[in-house]
Design a protein around this motif. Structure first.
Motif, short mmCIF file in Angstrom:
data_model
loop_
_atom_site.label_atom_id
_atom_site.label_comp_id
_atom_site.label_asym_id
_atom_site.label_seq_id
_atom_site.Cartn_x
_atom_site.Cartn_y
_atom_site.Cartn_z
N TYR A 62 0.81 -1.21 0.00
CA TYR A 62 0.00 0.00 0.00
C TYR A 62 0.85 1.26 0.00
N PHE A 63 1.81 1.34 0.92
CA PHE A 63 2.64 2.54 1.00
C PHE A 63 3.96 2.39 0.23
N ARG A 64 4.32 1.17 -0.13
CA ARG A 64 5.49 0.90 -0.98
C ARG A 64 6.71 1.68 -0.49
N ALA A 65 6.99 1.54 0.78
CA ALA A 65 7.99 2.38 1.45
C ALA A 65 9.41 1.93 1.14
N GLU A 66 10.31 2.92 1.11
CA GLU A 66 11.72 2.65 0.86
C GLU A 66 12.58 3.45 1.84
N LEU A 67 13.67 2.84 2.28
CA LEU A 67 14.62 3.47 3.19
C LEU A 67 15.90 3.74 2.41
N HIS A 68 16.31 5.01 2.34
CA HIS A 68 17.48 5.40 1.57
C HIS A 68 18.61 5.86 2.50
N GLN A 69 19.82 5.82 1.97
CA GLN A 69 21.02 6.27 2.68
C GLN A 69 21.19 5.51 4.00
N ASP A 87 3.19 7.86 8.59
CA ASP A 87 4.58 8.14 8.25
C ASP A 87 5.52 7.64 9.35
N PHE A 88 5.08 7.75 10.62
CA PHE A 88 5.90 7.28 11.73
C PHE A 88 5.82 5.75 11.88
N ILE A 89 4.64 5.20 11.72
CA ILE A 89 4.47 3.75 11.86
C ILE A 89 5.31 3.01 10.81
N VAL A 90 5.29 3.53 9.59
CA VAL A 90 6.06 2.89 8.52
C VAL A 90 7.56 3.01 8.78
N ARG A 124 -3.30 5.89 -0.54
CA ARG A 124 -2.16 5.12 -1.02
C ARG A 124 -1.13 6.08 -1.61
N THR A 125 0.11 5.91 -1.22
CA THR A 125 1.18 6.77 -1.70
C THR A 125 2.49 5.99 -1.66
N ARG A 126 3.56 6.63 -2.01
CA ARG A 126 4.89 6.02 -1.92
C ARG A 126 5.70 6.82 -0.92
N LEU A 127 6.06 6.20 0.19
CA LEU A 127 6.81 6.87 1.24
C LEU A 127 8.30 6.58 1.07
N SER A 128 9.08 7.64 1.00
CA SER A 128 10.54 7.51 0.86
C SER A 128 11.22 8.20 2.03
N TYR A 129 12.10 7.47 2.70
CA TYR A 129 12.79 7.98 3.89
C TYR A 129 14.28 8.10 3.60
N TYR A 130 14.84 9.26 3.95
CA TYR A 130 16.25 9.54 3.70
C TYR A 130 16.96 9.76 5.04
N ILE A 131 17.83 8.83 5.38
CA ILE A 131 18.56 8.89 6.66
C ILE A 131 19.68 9.92 6.56
N GLN A 132 19.73 10.83 7.51
CA GLN A 132 20.75 11.87 7.54
C GLN A 132 21.85 11.50 8.53
#
Length: 360
Positions: A100-107, A131-134, A282-290
């Protein structure tokens, strides 16, 4: 929860139907809870069926209220249960994140080895905090961390939440109330805390300001400095689309004791299907670790800054959904550090958005 003595929850065809039919998300959450917990005050099969038809939730609510003897569901003292958190993550959140959210973790190279830190993320969406749960799911899946989110007290105690979800549901899953004693109890354990430094102003800023970071509250800088908790900043793209085109009606939100109240075209559907309160678009959540941030080594900061406890102790109060930090010698310095971090993240967010717009 004695998970070893209970058969694991199996995601059935009916659960898949609930996943793709928005009014069914509340059924997913409650059915999973009832699989592992005795819940005589909870929703039943007929009431679940009423969720699925326009206006049926109101009849289901009336039937449940009458069934309970014209009273609210009984409250209970709930404690964090890592076993149930794992079960809920693997059996309910995993298919939602994947399909559903097709989430990705980057960096991910910026992820530290330590399990004692605070994750600070921009917050948007004006909806259930997906956004937090994912992000919690992705961090646990990638690093095996125990992740607990900090949240406004109103999100635990509001009557809507008490009727929607089982009593103590948020606490059992690891939610930490934004109060000093709750924070200190969580810090003493090897855990990763999720915190929105924008507070409720983040999701409350609405669609028009979705990419503008609100002022960071200095309390998290003071507390991280006090306990020497490093901060792991994370930038999320896509969370604004969880509830798109929303405006925050502040006066009405205050009348119903909510931290924010979104108004959008989706609200007309919500009035027909109130069980959709835990759903999001439904969306695509992308997370960028700093890179890891340590307030006590922040460039230009006074490294003698420390949070001190006044005689008789302090209490972390809640003000508009944010944590009010305990008395400190240099609160002004903490504020400057917080805004310095905000500016760095705003610049990075703008760069990511620019790169995204340039990508064909």
């Amino acid at each position: 929860m004695q998970q070893s003595s209970v058969r694991s929850y199996r995601f059935t065809g009916f659960d898949w139907f609930c996943l793709w039919y928005p009014p069914g998300w509340l059924i997913l959450f409650n059915r999973h809870w009832q699989h592992y917990h005795a819940d005589p005050d909870g929703w039943n099969g007929l009431e679940y069926a009423l969720f699925l038809i326009p206006g049926g939730f109101y009849l289901a609510l009336l039937l449940r209220w009458l069934r309970l003897g014209c009273r609210s569901p009984r409250s209970s003292v709930a404690e964090f249960d890592p076993n149930y958190q794992n079960a809920f993550r693997d059996e309910i959140v995993a298919p939602i994140v994947q399909y559903y959210f097709r989430a990705e973790l980057h960096q991910t190279e910026n992820l530290p080895e330590t399990e004692r830190l605070m994750v600070a993320m921009n917050h948007a969406g004006m909806c259930f905090p997906w956004d937090f749960i994912v992000l919690a799911y992705l961090l646990a899946d990638t690093r095996g961390w125990v992740v607990q989110p900090l949240a406004s007290v109103s999100l635990f105690d509001h009557p809507w939440v008490i009727w929607w979800l089982p009593p103590g549901w948020s606490q059992v899953l690891g939610g930490v109330r934004a109060e000093l004693n709750e924070f200190e109890a969580a810090v003493t354990h090897k855990t990763v805390l999720l915190y929105p430094p924008e507070g409720v102003h983040g999701p409350g800023k609405g669609w028009s300001k979705r990419y503008q970071l609100e002022t960071f509250h200095p309390s998290f800088i003071q507390l991280c400095d006090r306990y020497h908790l490093p901060v792991l900043p994370v930038l999320c793209l896509g969370s604004e689309s969880l509830h798109p085109w929303a405006l925050n009606v502040k006066k009405l939100a205050r009348r119903v004791s909510l931290p924010f109240l979104p108004i959008s075209p989706l609200m007309f559907v919500f009035l027909l299907f109130p069980s959709m309160g835990v759903w999001a678009m439904r969306t695509r959540l992308s997370y960028y670790i700093q890179p890891l941030y340590e307030s006590w080594t922040d460039e230009g900061s006074d490294q003698t800054v420390r949070t001190e406890t006044s005689e008789g102790g302090t209490a972390l109060k809640v003000h508009q959904g944010q944590m009010a930090a305990p008395p400190t010698i240099r609160r002004s310095q903490a504020y400057r550090n917080a805004q310095h971090l905000r500016e760095k993240l705003q610049n990075q967010l703008s760069r990511l958005l620019s790169q995204k717009s340039d990508t064909p």
